[in-house]
Scaffold this motif. Structure first.
Motif, PDB file in Angstrom:
ATOM      1  N   SER A  14      -3.439   7.709   4.018  1.00  0.00           N
ATOM      2  CA  SER A  14      -3.354   8.718   5.082  1.00  0.00           C
ATOM      3  C   SER A  14      -3.927  10.063   4.642  1.00  0.00           C
ATOM      4  CB  SER A  14      -1.900   8.898   5.516  1.00  0.00           C
ATOM      5  OG  SER A  14      -1.101   9.326   4.430  1.00  0.00           O
ATOM      6  N   SER A  15      -4.089  10.242   3.328  1.00  0.00           N
ATOM      7  CA  SER A  15      -4.609  11.523   2.850  1.00  0.00           C
ATOM      8  C   SER A  15      -5.855  11.382   1.981  1.00  0.00           C
ATOM      9  CB  SER A  15      -3.520  12.258   2.042  1.00  0.00           C
ATOM     10  OG  SER A  15      -3.108  11.477   0.937  1.00  0.00           O
ATOM     11  N   GLU A  16      -6.158  10.175   1.542  1.00  0.00           N
ATOM     12  CA  GLU A  16      -7.311   9.968   0.665  1.00  0.00           C
ATOM     13  C   GLU A  16      -8.604   9.923   1.475  1.00  0.00           C
ATOM     14  OE1 GLU A  16      -9.028   9.208  -3.204  1.00  0.00           O
ATOM     15  OE2 GLU A  16      -7.085   9.951  -2.512  1.00  0.00           O
ATOM     16  N   GLY A  17      -9.555  10.764   1.110  1.00  0.00           N
ATOM     17  CA  GLY A  17     -10.844  10.746   1.799  1.00  0.00           C
ATOM     18  C   GLY A  17     -11.800   9.753   1.154  1.00  0.00           C
ATOM     19  N   LYS A  18     -12.899   9.500   1.820  1.00  0.00           N
ATOM     20  CA  LYS A  18     -13.920   8.604   1.266  1.00  0.00           C
ATOM     21  C   LYS A  18     -15.295   9.175   1.580  1.00  0.00           C
ATOM     22  CE  LYS A  18     -14.631   5.688   5.309  1.00  0.00           C
ATOM     23  NZ  LYS A  18     -14.720   4.330   5.855  1.00  0.00           N
TER      24      LYS A  18
ATOM     25  N   PHE B 246     -13.412  -1.700  -4.748  1.00  0.00           N
ATOM     26  CA  PHE B 246     -12.726  -2.757  -4.008  1.00  0.00           C
ATOM     27  C   PHE B 246     -11.345  -2.233  -3.613  1.00  0.00           C
ATOM     28  CE2 PHE B 246     -15.803  -4.763  -6.775  1.00  0.00           C
ATOM     29  CZ  PHE B 246     -16.421  -5.697  -5.940  1.00  0.00           C
ATOM     30  N   VAL B 247     -11.030  -2.326  -2.326  1.00  0.00           N
ATOM     31  CA  VAL B 247      -9.831  -1.678  -1.788  1.00  0.00           C
ATOM     32  C   VAL B 247      -8.937  -2.713  -1.116  1.00  0.00           C
ATOM     33  CG1 VAL B 247      -8.972   0.144  -0.283  1.00  0.00           C
ATOM     34  CG2 VAL B 247     -11.238   0.372  -1.348  1.00  0.00           C
ATOM     35  N   THR B 248      -7.639  -2.660  -1.436  1.00  0.00           N
ATOM     36  CA  THR B 248      -6.678  -3.531  -0.760  1.00  0.00           C
ATOM     37  C   THR B 248      -5.347  -2.798  -0.627  1.00  0.00           C
ATOM     38  OG1 THR B 248      -5.799  -5.802  -0.696  1.00  0.00           O
ATOM     39  CG2 THR B 248      -5.680  -4.653  -2.812  1.00  0.00           C
ATOM     40  N   CYS B 249      -4.498  -3.286   0.250  1.00  0.00           N
ATOM     41  CA  CYS B 249      -3.177  -2.683   0.429  1.00  0.00           C
ATOM     42  C   CYS B 249      -2.305  -2.941  -0.796  1.00  0.00           C
ATOM     43  CB  CYS B 249      -2.483  -3.273   1.651  1.00  0.00           C
ATOM     44  SG  CYS B 249      -3.199  -2.788   3.235  1.00  0.00           S
ATOM     45  N   SER B 250      -1.465  -1.980  -1.095  1.00  0.00           N
ATOM     46  CA  SER B 250      -0.411  -2.173  -2.086  1.00  0.00           C
ATOM     47  C   SER B 250       0.829  -1.523  -1.497  1.00  0.00           C
ATOM     48  CB  SER B 250      -0.805  -1.575  -3.439  1.00  0.00           C
ATOM     49  OG  SER B 250      -1.280  -0.259  -3.299  1.00  0.00           O
ATOM     50  N   TYR B 251       1.968  -1.725  -2.132  1.00  0.00           N
ATOM     51  CA  TYR B 251       3.197  -1.393  -1.423  1.00  0.00           C
ATOM     52  C   TYR B 251       4.077  -0.386  -2.160  1.00  0.00           C
ATOM     53  CZ  TYR B 251       1.510  -5.191   1.383  1.00  0.00           C
ATOM     54  OH  TYR B 251       0.710  -5.980   2.175  1.00  0.00           O
ATOM     55  N   GLN B 252       3.429   0.520  -2.908  1.00  0.00           N
ATOM     56  CA  GLN B 252       4.189   1.598  -3.531  1.00  0.00           C
ATOM     57  C   GLN B 252       4.752   2.543  -2.467  1.00  0.00           C
ATOM     58  OE1 GLN B 252       1.294   0.471  -4.462  1.00  0.00           O
ATOM     59  NE2 GLN B 252       1.369  -0.007  -6.650  1.00  0.00           N
ATOM     60  N   THR B 253       3.989   2.749  -1.396  1.00  0.00           N
ATOM     61  CA  THR B 253       4.454   3.536  -0.248  1.00  0.00           C
ATOM     62  C   THR B 253       4.069   2.752   1.011  1.00  0.00           C
ATOM     63  OG1 THR B 253       2.409   4.798   0.127  1.00  0.00           O
ATOM     64  CG2 THR B 253       3.944   5.646  -1.533  1.00  0.00           C
ATOM     65  N   SER B 254       4.379   3.310   2.161  1.00  0.00           N
ATOM     66  CA  SER B 254       4.094   2.605   3.411  1.00  0.00           C
ATOM     67  C   SER B 254       2.601   2.531   3.711  1.00  0.00           C
ATOM     68  CB  SER B 254       4.823   3.293   4.572  1.00  0.00           C
ATOM     69  OG  SER B 254       4.377   4.639   4.709  1.00  0.00           O
ATOM     70  N   ASN B 255       1.807   3.368   3.033  1.00  0.00           N
ATOM     71  CA  ASN B 255       0.372   3.376   3.341  1.00  0.00           C
ATOM     72  C   ASN B 255      -0.476   3.431   2.063  1.00  0.00           C
ATOM     73  OD1 ASN B 255      -1.612   3.220   5.323  1.00  0.00           O
ATOM     74  ND2 ASN B 255      -1.851   5.434   5.475  1.00  0.00           N
ATOM     75  N   SER B 256      -0.003   2.745   1.025  1.00  0.00           N
ATOM     76  CA  SER B 256      -0.714   2.756  -0.254  1.00  0.00           C
ATOM     77  C   SER B 256      -1.900   1.796  -0.252  1.00  0.00           C
ATOM     78  CB  SER B 256       0.225   2.363  -1.401  1.00  0.00           C
ATOM     79  OG  SER B 256       1.212   3.340  -1.604  1.00  0.00           O
ATOM     80  N   ARG B 257      -2.918   2.159  -1.012  1.00  0.00           N
ATOM     81  CA  ARG B 257      -4.067   1.286  -1.250  1.00  0.00           C
ATOM     82  C   ARG B 257      -4.371   1.285  -2.743  1.00  0.00           C
ATOM     83  NH1 ARG B 257      -2.780   1.035   3.258  1.00  0.00           N
ATOM     84  NH2 ARG B 257      -4.029   1.019   5.177  1.00  0.00           N
ATOM     85  N   THR B 258      -4.699   0.125  -3.280  1.00  0.00           N
ATOM     86  CA  THR B 258      -5.209   0.040  -4.645  1.00  0.00           C
ATOM     87  C   THR B 258      -6.724   0.024  -4.569  1.00  0.00           C
ATOM     88  OG1 THR B 258      -3.278  -1.164  -5.463  1.00  0.00           O
ATOM     89  CG2 THR B 258      -5.311  -1.357  -6.750  1.00  0.00           C
ATOM     90  N   VAL B 259      -7.352   0.892  -5.358  1.00  0.00           N
ATOM     91  CA  VAL B 259      -8.808   0.980  -5.401  1.00  0.00           C
ATOM     92  C   VAL B 259      -9.262   0.612  -6.812  1.00  0.00           C
ATOM     93  CG1 VAL B 259     -10.835   2.424  -4.998  1.00  0.00           C
ATOM     94  CG2 VAL B 259      -8.705   2.869  -3.732  1.00  0.00           C
TER      95      VAL B 259
END
Length: 243
Positions: A174-178, A215-228
């Protein structure tokens, strides 16, 4: 008809009705991709050495497939499609054939105008609860896993590419730009340097990386986390067997 025969006939009728009802009930959705078992490292290396172009039958794949990704030692072994500018999130809910699917398809960000030749190739894939698709990539937030799985193989219709993971991070989507556009190699280098300064796992400096993948996928550290997972191309790799 005696009571015993009547009871038997009734039981058979009930069973047939139950089977008929099951036939018309909606069936649970199935993973549209073949999922490989995790091979032993030496078996995986031997397979790669024997296969020309990764053993991929490109003629059997739809034109939307522009690459194939394989992470040795994991079940990641999937086609990659190019995201659609008119519908950037299409492949979140559709497979490589364009059919609706909860598994979707790994896809290159629609903003990567040069596809697999873009300066930074951003590839998204689901983290499925059954452990398929890009789920194994969430483990790169662990340094031990990242160090043991630094190699990623990408195949295109023209060539084979070996990637080496140099960093991984868990971010808040929700806050990480690309960014997908870069003026030159120095601009990309500055961008990656800024990312690495905040990464949880850094295996190598990103200096002089002219072509990178994320490579980006969901992770579950928070409700909207992504692992890059960040990786760079290794020059001079060839998957063809030596003569």
């Amino acid at each position: 008809m005696n009571k015993g025969k009547a009871a038997t006939a009734l039981a058979i009728a009930v069973a047939l009705l139950a089977l008929a009802a099951l036939a018309v009930l909606p069936q649970p959705e199935r993973n549209p991709y073949v999922v490989r078992e995790v091979p032993a490292a030496e078996e995986d290396a031997a397979m790669e050495a024997q296969e020309t172009g990764g053993g991929i039958d490109w003629d059997a794949l739809p034109a939307s497939v522009v690459a194939w990704v394989r992470v040795p030692g994991t079940t990641v072994d999937y086609p990659i499609v190019q995201g659609r500018p008119e519908s950037p999130d299409f492949y979140l809910t559709h497979d490589a054939n364009g059919e609706r699917s909860a598994w979707g398809a790994p896809y290159i960000d629609a903003g990567c105008a040069q596809g697999a030749e873009s300066p930074l190739v951003i590839v998204y894939g689901h983290h499925m609860s059954d452990g398929t698709m890009f789920a194994p990539l969430a483990q790169y937030s662990s340094r031990g896993f990242a160090e043991g799985h630094r190699t990623i193989h990408v195949f295109t219709r023209e060539k084979a590419i070996e990637l080496e993971v140099f960093a991984a991070d868990v971010v808040d989507a929700s806050s990480e730009g690309k960014r997908t556009d870069f003026a030159d190699a120095a601009d990309l280098d500055a961008y990656l340097g800024d990312k690495l300064s905040r990464c949880e796992v850094v295996l190598e400096d990103s200096a002089d990386v002219a072509h990178a993948w994320a490579f980006v996928t969901c992770s579950y550290q928070t409700s909207n986390s992504r692992t890059v997972v960040y990786a760079k191309e290794v020059e001079g790799w060839d998957s063809r067997p030596s003569e």
